[in-house]
Design an enzyme around this catalytic site. Structure first.
Site, PDB file in Angstrom:
ATOM      1  N   MET A   1       0.723  -1.109   0.020  1.00  0.00           N
ATOM      2  CA  MET A   1      -0.032  -0.020  -0.021  1.00  0.00           C
ATOM      3  C   MET A   1       0.802   1.232  -0.102  1.00  0.00           C
ATOM      4  SD  MET A   1      -3.376  -0.944   2.107  1.00  0.00           S
ATOM      5  CE  MET A   1      -2.886  -0.741   3.660  1.00  0.00           C
TER       6      MET A   1
ATOM      7  N   LEU B   1       6.665   3.233   1.486  1.00  0.00           N
ATOM      8  CA  LEU B   1       7.602   2.047   1.324  1.00  0.00           C
ATOM      9  C   LEU B   1       8.537   2.136   2.443  1.00  0.00           C
ATOM     10  CD1 LEU B   1       7.810   1.310  -2.507  1.00  0.00           C
ATOM     11  CD2 LEU B   1       6.451   0.228  -0.581  1.00  0.00           C
TER      12      LEU B   1
ATOM     13  N   HIS C   1       9.295  -3.370   3.353  1.00  0.00           N
ATOM     14  CA  HIS C   1       8.678  -3.639   1.917  1.00  0.00           C
ATOM     15  C   HIS C   1      10.040  -3.947   1.010  1.00  0.00           C
ATOM     16  CE1 HIS C   1       5.776  -0.860   3.193  1.00  0.00           C
ATOM     17  NE2 HIS C   1       4.825  -1.788   2.760  1.00  0.00           N
TER      18      HIS C   1
ATOM     19  N   VAL D   1      10.603  -7.099   9.551  1.00  0.00           N
ATOM     20  CA  VAL D   1      11.950  -6.055   9.731  1.00  0.00           C
ATOM     21  C   VAL D   1      11.678  -5.104  10.695  1.00  0.00           C
ATOM     22  CG1 VAL D   1      13.359  -4.265   8.410  1.00  0.00           C
ATOM     23  CG2 VAL D   1      12.583  -6.319   7.330  1.00  0.00           C
TER      24      VAL D   1
HETATM   25  P1  AMP Z   1       1.428  -2.709   3.537  1.00  0.00           P
HETATM   26  O1  AMP Z   1       2.254  -1.823   2.551  1.00  0.00           O
HETATM   27  O2  AMP Z   1       1.614  -2.599   5.030  1.00  0.00           O
HETATM   28  O3  AMP Z   1       0.162  -3.434   3.104  1.00  0.00           O
HETATM   29  O4  AMP Z   1       2.339  -4.077   3.573  1.00  0.00           O
HETATM   30  C1  AMP Z   1       2.866  -4.521   2.478  1.00  0.00           C
HETATM   31  C2  AMP Z   1       3.491  -6.045   2.677  1.00  0.00           C
HETATM   32  O5  AMP Z   1       4.652  -5.583   3.298  1.00  0.00           O
HETATM   33  C3  AMP Z   1       2.684  -7.023   3.565  1.00  0.00           C
HETATM   34  O6  AMP Z   1       2.999  -8.314   3.089  1.00  0.00           O
HETATM   35  C4  AMP Z   1       3.323  -6.635   4.970  1.00  0.00           C
HETATM   36  O7  AMP Z   1       3.187  -7.757   5.729  1.00  0.00           O
HETATM   37  C5  AMP Z   1       4.675  -6.367   4.470  1.00  0.00           C
HETATM   38  N1  AMP Z   1       5.300  -5.947   5.681  1.00  0.00           N
HETATM   39  C6  AMP Z   1       5.006  -4.562   6.349  1.00  0.00           C
HETATM   40  N2  AMP Z   1       5.827  -4.310   7.420  1.00  0.00           N
HETATM   41  C7  AMP Z   1       6.778  -5.258   7.179  1.00  0.00           C
HETATM   42  C8  AMP Z   1       7.718  -5.367   7.911  1.00  0.00           C
HETATM   43  N3  AMP Z   1       8.236  -4.582   9.088  1.00  0.00           N
HETATM   44  N4  AMP Z   1       8.621  -6.472   7.910  1.00  0.00           N
HETATM   45  C9  AMP Z   1       8.206  -7.239   6.820  1.00  0.00           C
HETATM   46  N5  AMP Z   1       7.408  -7.137   6.098  1.00  0.00           N
HETATM   47  C10 AMP Z   1       6.491  -6.027   6.257  1.00  0.00           C
END
Ligand code: AMP
Length: 278
Positions: free
Chosen positions: A28, A31, A35, A174
Site C-alpha cells: 500500500m 515504502l 517492503h 523487519v
Molecule cells: P502494507 O504496505 O503495509 O500493506 O504491507 C505490504 C507488505 O509488506 C505486506 O505483506 C506486509 O506484511 C509487509 N510488511 C509490512 N511491514 C513489514 C515489516 N516490518 N517487515 C516485513 N514485511 C513487512
C-alpha cells in the site's frame, strides 16, 4: 529500467513474454525497509519483479483511517527503482474497482479471529484485491511479511481454494533497532508514543521467554504479555492472543506450532505484531 503502469491493460501487456519466474510484492505504498526486504527477496528468487502500490479502500473499515493513510508515490517509485524492480503497478482506485464492480472474495474461518474480529470486513477487502492482483500478474511467487501473520494464512487459504498457482512466500518481520516492527503507520506516532511503542515487542519476547523456559499454559503466556504492557500507560491493549499457528484458534495448552500476537493502540495509532512459537 523500472516501468510504471497505471491500468490493468498496461500491466498485462508489460507482462506478456516477461521472463519467468515472476515475483509479486503487493503493498500500500509509503515504502520502508520491510517492503524493501520483500523486494530484495523477489529480486533474488525471480527474474521479473513486480511491485503493486495501491491503498485499497475496501480493507479500511474507518474512512478516517483511509484518509490519513500516508502516501508519497514519487518516493515509493524511487525506492522501487533503487531496488531494481522491473514493473510498478500503481493504479487509480477506479482501475481496480471500475464502475459496476460487484464481487468480493470472502475468506472463511481463518479470517474470523484476531484482526478479522477487530476489523470487520478487513480480510474481505484484502482477499478481494489480492485475488485481482494474483489474477492480473499470474506470478510464480508473491511475497508477504510475517508482521501480518494472519494475512498470510488468509491469502494461502484463498490461493489454494481458488486454484491460484502463485506460491505465497512469508518473509521475516523487519524491525527498528529497538524492536519496533516497521510499519507505514509508525509515522503517526508522537515522539512520546514512539518511545513507548517498543513495549509491544518486549511483551512478545517476555511471553516467548516463558515458553522457551517450558511454560505451556496459553493463559500464562497471555498474562505475561499483558503484564509487560501494563507497565506502559500509553499502551491501550486491544487484544493479546496465544493461538494455534495454523487455525488461529485460541489455545489452552501450547503443544505444537503457535502464534503469539497482539494489537495495541498508542493514541490514535494501532500497532500489531506477533511472534511464532515453533
Ligand atoms: P502494507 O504496505 O503495509 O500493506 O504491507 C505490504 C507488505 O509488506 C505486506 O505483506 C506486509 O506484511 C509487509 N510488511 C509490512 N511491514 C513489514 C515489516 N516490518 N517487515 C516485513 N514485511 C513487512
Amino acid at each position: 529500467m523500472t516501468r510504471i503502469l497505471r491500468t490493468r491493460a498496461e500491466l498485462r501487456e508489460a507482462l506478456e513474454g516477461a521472463a519467468r519466474p515472476v515475483g509479486l510484492v503487493p503493498t500500500m505504498g509509503w515504502l520502508h525497509a520491510g517492503h524493501r526486504a520483500l523486494m530484495a527477496r523477489a529480486r533474488a528468487d525471480d527474474v521479473t519483479t513486480v511491485v503493486s502500490i495501491f491503498v485499497n479502500p475496501r480493507q479500511f473499515g474507518d474512512p478516517a483511517d483511509l484518509d490519513r493513510y500516508p502516501r508519497n508515490e514519487a518516493r515509493d517509485i524511487e525506492i522501487c527503482t533503487a531496488e531494481g524492480v522491473d514493473l510498478v503497478f500503481a493504479p487509480p482506485v477506479g482501475e481496480i474497482y471500475p464502475p459496476g464492480f460487484d464481487t468480493a472474495v470472502t475468506p472463511g474461518a481463518i479470517a474470523r479471529p484476531l484482526e478479522g474480529a477487530a476489523r470487520p470486513g478487513h480480510f474481505d477487502g484484502v482477499a478481494t484485491v489480492v485475488a485481482i492482483l494474483f489474477d492480473l500478474v499470474v506470478a510464480d511467487h508473491a511475497y508477504f511479511g510475517q508482521k501480518d501473520a494472519q494475512q498470510i494464512l488468509v491469502i494461502r487459504r484463498m490461493a489454494a481454494d481458488l486454484a491460484i498457482p502463485t506460491e505465497v512466500v512469508a518473509c521475516p518481520t523487519v524491525r527498528e533497532a529497538d524492536g519496533l516492527a516497521l510499519s507505514s503507520r509508525n509515522v503517526h506516532l508522537s515522539p512520546a508514543e514512539r518511545a513507548a511503542a517498543p513495549v509491544v515487542r518486549q511483551a512478545l519476547l517476555a511471553a516467548r521467554d516463558r515458553w522457551v523456559a517450558g511454560e505451556r499454559s496459553a493463559a500464562i503466556l497471555r498474562a505475561a504479555m499483558l503484564d509487560v504492557l501494563a507497565h506502559e500507560p500509553r499502551a491501550d491493549v486491544e487484544y493479546v492472543s496465544c493461538a494455534d499457528g495454523a487455525t488461529l484458534a485460541e489455545l489452552e495448552q501450547v503443544s505444537g506450532p503457535a502464534l503469539l500476537s497482539l494489537a495495541v493502540r498508542f493514541g490514535t495509532t494501532r500497532l500489531i505484531d506477533n511472534e511464532p512459537l515453533a
